[in-house]
Design a protein around this motif. Structure first.
Motif, short mmCIF file in Angstrom:
data_model
loop_
_atom_site.label_atom_id
_atom_site.label_comp_id
_atom_site.label_asym_id
_atom_site.label_seq_id
_atom_site.Cartn_x
_atom_site.Cartn_y
_atom_site.Cartn_z
N VAL A 77 0.85 -1.18 0.00
CA VAL A 77 0.00 0.00 0.00
C VAL A 77 0.89 1.24 0.00
O VAL A 77 1.74 1.40 0.89
N SER A 78 0.71 2.10 -0.99
CA SER A 78 1.51 3.31 -1.10
C SER A 78 0.95 4.40 -0.20
O SER A 78 -0.20 4.32 0.26
N ASP A 79 1.74 5.46 0.05
CA ASP A 79 1.27 6.59 0.85
C ASP A 79 0.06 7.24 0.19
O ASP A 79 -0.87 7.68 0.88
N GLU A 80 0.09 7.33 -1.13
CA GLU A 80 -1.01 7.93 -1.86
C GLU A 80 -2.30 7.12 -1.69
O GLU A 80 -3.38 7.67 -1.48
N GLU A 81 -2.17 5.78 -1.77
CA GLU A 81 -3.34 4.92 -1.57
C GLU A 81 -3.89 5.05 -0.16
O GLU A 81 -5.11 5.04 0.05
N MET A 82 -2.98 5.19 0.79
CA MET A 82 -3.41 5.34 2.19
C MET A 82 -4.17 6.65 2.38
O MET A 82 -5.20 6.69 3.07
N GLU A 83 -3.68 7.71 1.75
CA GLU A 83 -4.34 9.00 1.85
C GLU A 83 -5.72 8.97 1.19
O GLU A 83 -6.69 9.52 1.72
N ASN A 84 -5.81 8.31 0.05
CA ASN A 84 -7.10 8.17 -0.64
C ASN A 84 -8.09 7.35 0.20
O ASN A 84 -9.29 7.59 0.18
N TYR A 85 -7.54 6.38 0.92
CA TYR A 85 -8.36 5.54 1.81
C TYR A 85 -8.98 6.40 2.91
O TYR A 85 -10.18 6.29 3.21
N TYR A 86 -8.17 7.29 3.50
CA TYR A 86 -8.67 8.21 4.52
C TYR A 86 -9.76 9.12 3.93
O TYR A 86 -10.78 9.39 4.57
N LYS A 87 -9.53 9.60 2.72
CA LYS A 87 -10.49 10.49 2.06
C LYS A 87 -11.82 9.77 1.83
O LYS A 87 -12.90 10.35 2.02
N GLU A 88 -11.73 8.51 1.41
CA GLU A 88 -12.94 7.72 1.16
C GLU A 88 -13.76 7.55 2.44
O GLU A 88 -14.99 7.69 2.44
N ILE A 89 -13.06 7.26 3.55
CA ILE A 89 -13.74 7.11 4.84
C ILE A 89 -14.36 8.44 5.26
O ILE A 89 -15.49 8.50 5.74
N ALA A 90 -13.61 9.54 5.08
CA ALA A 90 -14.07 10.87 5.46
C ALA A 90 -15.33 11.26 4.69
O ALA A 90 -16.29 11.78 5.26
#
Length: 452
Positions: free
Chosen positions: A380-393
């Protein structure tokens, strides 16, 4: 320090490690402990630090040998575990299975046993077939969600003076049990108890008996409870309860129109906007449940095909964790839970035996998932992790920083959340690789009920 070592694998991911320590290191370990005793020992007739070794050995020989042996074994294991791949699990303490070291004038050999992470391979799974139920969202199901929103946005008001209790009313009552002489039973009185008539959310389930009463009226109810009544101390008994109606309230349900939709959320302009959003939400929820059902089917079938030598300590740790969670659920301690079981004639060990098959199966599936993530080299890349947070938000209607703060407060690390995303990516791949056949049609309501 280590002259030689040998490791043999036992059943259920247990290993036996044999270590031989050179006699020179054995003597050094012994002399080091002896020197410490000589420095600290106080024996009548000798100055501190001047007690002869022979005297010390005669008086403290057993303690000296035990401490020297302990130090040798610990240091040797620390050294060995830096070199070998077969490291012990965090909850598996190496157990000495050979005699404890006694003679420090020659090479010392000792043996320990412990559990390691199980080694296994996941078999080919491309022939596994799972079933996907077909779900459509009906107008009735959308209306049912609208009805829930109506009730959530209802205003509770006092009913007019002289009104009688009806099903659905929210009433406040005082009640108490009476004995055969119609005298109150001490400790049974409850004042200002509030519940909705028809829900039976009260100890005696006297909803039906209160319908038709007015505010201020009292009624004595004599009620016989069935043998299988949920409150065990009431089962098979007859109780006399005096109830007084203190307040009667009702819900003013808002009309289903554009104004109602706007009150629910300013993003809706019309009732149709709200209904469309409800439909989209139900579709997403149904898709999520169906996806998990396919994953569960896949794991169940793959588990049958996979042999994993799960160590006993891993199963024990799983059972311990489940017991801890049960105590937490009941807001008590494990010790109090033990006592509660004793009253039912059971022990923690009895519960563990009941739980062990399901705990073992759950462990097996988690191990399979871990192995598949490794085999497929899922990262999991940092970008994917950030997108994951955005999706939850976005799903929660908050900003990303709030999501991160929430997880931090819950004690969840980036590594744990990253694992969740790895698992999601894994099953995205797998569901593309396996066979999926269309299942029977099922309503959204039945789908969610089956998932409870």
């Amino acid at each position: 320090m280590i002259k030689s070592k040998d490791i043999k694998k036992n059943e259920n991911s247990s290993v036996k490690l044999s270590i031989t320590i050179d006699k020179e290191d054995a003597k050094k370990a012994y002399d080091s402990v002896l020197a410490q005793y000589a420095k600290e020992a106080q024996i009548p007739g000798f100055r501190k630090g001047k007690v002869p070794a022979a005297i010390l050995e005669k008086k403290f020989g057993r303690g000296i040998r035990y401490e020297a042996g302990e130090n040798l074994i610990k240091d040797a294991l620390d050294e060995a575990f830096k070199e070998i791949e077969e490291k012990p699990l965090a909850y598996s303490i190496p157990t000495l299975i050979s005699d404890f070291p006694e003679d420090f004038t020659k090479d010392i050999t000792f043996e320990v046993e412990y559990d390691i992470y199980p080694e296994f391979s996941v078999p080919d799974y491309t022939d596994i077939e799972v079933e996907e139920p077909k779900v459509s969202i009906t107008e009735e199901e959308i209306n049912a969600e609208l009805e829930k929103l109506q009730k959530q946005n209802a205003i509770v008001v006092e009913k007019e003076e002289g009104s009688r209790v009806e099903e659905g009313d929210i009433i406040t009552v005082n009640y108490q049990e009476l004995d055969e002489n119609n005298s109150p039973i001490e400790g049974s009185k409850r004042e200002d108890y509030v519940f909705t008539v028809g829900t039976k959310y009260n100890l005696y389930e006297f909803d039906d008996e209160l319908i038709g009463l007015k505010k201020g009226e009292k009624k004595t109810i004599e009620k016989t409870f069935p043998e299988d009544y949920q409150v065990k101390e009431f089962a098979g008994t007859t109780k006399k309860i005096e109830v007084e109606i203190k307040a009667i309230k009702t819900q003013n349900i808002p009309n289903l129109d554009d104004d109602f939709a706007q009150d629910v959320n300013e993003k809706y302009e019309t009732l149709d906007d709200l209904k469309k959003d409800i439909e989209n939400r139900l579709i997403k929820e149904a898709d999520s449940i169906i996806r998990q059902k396919k994953i569960d089917q896949f794991l169940a079938k793959l588990s049958e095909k996979t042999e994993i030598p799960i160590p006993k300590s891993m199963i024990k740790a799983e059972l311990d964790n489940s017991y801890h969670q049960l105590a937490h659920q009941y807001q008590t301690t494990e010790e109090n839970l033990d006592k509660a079981l004793e009253k039912e004639g059971k022990t923690r060990e009895d519960i563990y035996k009941e739980w062990e098959p399901s705990a073992t199966e759950a462990l097996k599936k988690r191990l399979i998932i871990n192995q598949l993530i490794q085999d497929k080299k899922i990262e999991v890349s940092d970008e994917e992790m950030e997108n994951y947070y955005k999706e939850i938000a976005e799903g929660a209607g908050v900003d990303v920083e709030q999501v991160k703060q929430y997880y931090a407060q819950m004690g969840l690390t980036n590594e744990q959340l990253s694992y969740d995303l790895k698992e999601k990516k894994l099953f995205d791949q797998i569901l593309e690789e396996i066979k999926v056949k269309k299942g029977k049609k099922i309503s959204y309501v039945d789908l969610t009920k089956a998932n409870e």
